[in-house]
Design an enzyme around this catalytic site. Sequence first.
Site, mmCIF file in Angstrom:
data_model
loop_
_atom_site.group_PDB
_atom_site.id
_atom_site.type_symbol
_atom_site.label_atom_id
_atom_site.label_comp_id
_atom_site.label_asym_id
_atom_site.label_seq_id
_atom_site.Cartn_x
_atom_site.Cartn_y
_atom_site.Cartn_z
ATOM 1 N N CYS A 3 -22.026 -38.788 -59.107
ATOM 2 C CA CYS A 3 -23.450 -38.479 -59.114
ATOM 3 C C CYS A 3 -23.729 -37.368 -60.113
ATOM 4 C CB CYS A 3 -23.905 -38.049 -57.717
ATOM 5 S SG CYS A 3 -23.497 -39.226 -56.408
ATOM 6 N N LEU B 47 -25.205 -42.072 -57.392
ATOM 7 C CA LEU B 47 -24.583 -43.353 -57.678
ATOM 8 C C LEU B 47 -23.856 -43.749 -56.403
ATOM 9 C CD1 LEU B 47 -23.767 -45.602 -59.683
ATOM 10 C CD2 LEU B 47 -21.771 -44.208 -60.287
ATOM 11 N N ASN C 186 -20.900 -34.192 -56.248
ATOM 12 C CA ASN C 186 -20.586 -35.186 -57.279
ATOM 13 C C ASN C 186 -19.095 -35.474 -57.216
ATOM 14 O OD1 ASN C 186 -20.279 -36.720 -59.652
ATOM 15 N ND2 ASN C 186 -20.100 -34.872 -60.913
ATOM 16 N N GLY C 187 -18.721 -36.726 -56.958
ATOM 17 C CA GLY C 187 -17.312 -37.066 -56.940
ATOM 18 C C GLY C 187 -16.954 -37.975 -55.783
ATOM 19 N N ILE D 270 -10.543 -54.426 -73.717
ATOM 20 C CA ILE D 270 -11.206 -54.639 -74.991
ATOM 21 C C ILE D 270 -10.262 -55.471 -75.863
ATOM 22 C CG2 ILE D 270 -12.079 -53.564 -77.086
ATOM 23 C CD1 ILE D 270 -13.899 -53.023 -74.814
ATOM 24 N N SER E 1 -8.347 -45.856 -63.991
ATOM 25 C CA SER E 1 -7.852 -45.562 -65.334
ATOM 26 C C SER E 1 -6.422 -45.035 -65.273
ATOM 27 C CB SER E 1 -8.762 -44.527 -66.005
ATOM 28 O OG SER E 1 -8.172 -43.992 -67.170
#
Length: 612
Positions: A2, A52, A77-78, A288, A360
């Site tokens: 967030c 989010l 946030n997190g 990608i 990731s």
Amino acid sequence: MCGLDGFYRFNSVVNEEDVKVVKQMTSHLAHRGPDAEGIFHHGHCALGHRRLSIIDLDKRSNQPFTDHSGRYTIVFNGQIYNYNEIKADLTEYPFRTTSDTEVILAGYAKWGAQCLGKMNGMFALAIYDTVEQTLFIARDRLGVKPLYYYMNSKVFLFASEIRALLSAGLIPKKVSHTALQEYLFFQAPACPNSILEDIHQLPPAQYAYVREGQMHASSYWTFGATAPEQPDNYALAIKDVRHLLQESVRRRMISDVPLGAFLSGGIDSSAIVELMSQVEQGVNTFSIVFQEADYDESQYSDLIANKYATHHHKLLLSPQQFLEEVPNALNAMDSPSADGMNTYVVSKLTRQAGVTVAMSGLGGDELFAGYHNFKVWKNMKRYGFFMLPAPLRSVLTASISTSAEESRRERMAILSGSDGILTKAYPAFRQVMGSKLVASITRDKGKDPMLFERNGLNDGFGILSQYSIAELTNYTRNVLLKDTDQFSMASGLEVREPFFDHLLVDYVMRLPDKWKLGSTPKRLLSDAMGELLPNEIVMRKKKGFLFPWAHWLKNELQDFAAEHIEFLADRQEFDGDEVRKVWLQFKKNASAIPWVYIWQLVALSHWLRKNL
């Protein structure tokens, strides 16, 4: 994941104008949290939040969130990965949601700042106590999530991004000369600095109380703090590493929204995907891919995707498409950066594919001695390099440099003169521009490159672990993690990094050097994964995003770059004639000016033009 912000007034209660400031800052964080917005104000404090939604999608979990007593309100946030385990120790609290946010608040109400030691996660948070009229802020151990602040004698402002703070209209827009030189030396200002003189970062693994005109900060973790006793044999060590990584991945797969993984086909991302596949079949993976063989790595990502039957998404990208994204990526920067373009592109395409959370492999190289310089540093220490005469040292150090001649000579001098002390030698491994060039193009002369963070380097760690700590507290924190956050959140994508689980980090830091380097890259990780990672993956040569930047800057991007170079040359912080000279030398193919120097200046110029 967030965006948060807040306003704390020291000597009086917040007023209507202060609340408007918070609303303004919050609006500038909309990209970080597209699902909900909230504002809270009481007494000395006003808080803002953009959400989010990841855990407990119900609107009751929107923030700012106030506990059942009405005393504490949080913006966060997190993600706290072990929130259910913490919740089991809070049976007396009447939970109204199933969110990790409420668990943090309940834990703080019971344990105060000690709740941070119980949390496994990535976070930046602020909690306001309406009884004590005190603001509490904190940041996660490794600095995955950002927290910036500004303070004067009257007010304290904080936010997830520099741009949100600037939108308040209360902060002087003065470039920090120290941070400017750090950016030119090492690609980023060093925590706790930001590019602006009056905006700072709360360092990782710290919390602070803000009250009565002061900010009192403390640390709650250091490297190796949670490590158990060292195993007495290598077989047990790799078993433990595998278990810790399995648990880290398992914790990070908790999500109430679609989750996937970046898959480059390297050791790190392949290991993460393999472990994810043990928890859940049909993992979404994203790579990608390119039609040009010079850039494409799809044969490796395809190998892993097929082996573990993932739902594999190939995101085709041409060099021209990548080139067209350059302005968008620069516009997404909250802090100037010459790196991170690849993160911006893969995050944007992954989010467009319908995934909100992506795993990731970031951190594998730093943790498991994956960079070549780990071996260089260990061999220098092991074979008595620093016992040699200084002239002979200078000749041998040429092997670590791949940059321009002036920078190479300076790296050699730094390393040769370090006497084997990592705090002196580390800049030789990570420096980009040389000090003479930095001094010539800036008006603040004479600063030498320094190692930013020294904590933990003399606490009984091995040579390789000390180098890991130097990486984690410098390049990783200031460049890689910052860029991952700003470029993924630009698309509203949450990125989770299992290699940054503090339990895993602490364990690996305490292992002896003899187990970390071997015949295979990242020996500990490769052996821990065993036959689950194909040999083609373990022994492959990584390509990465090797686009022709030098060609672009002299052709397709030349007008774009020239405009930005000219803007920078006219700023008071720079010697305009010297900046223009560097640009002309580059266009004439001077070997002393590699393309990365120019791109650093262009990225900085773009940020200054857009934000100041």
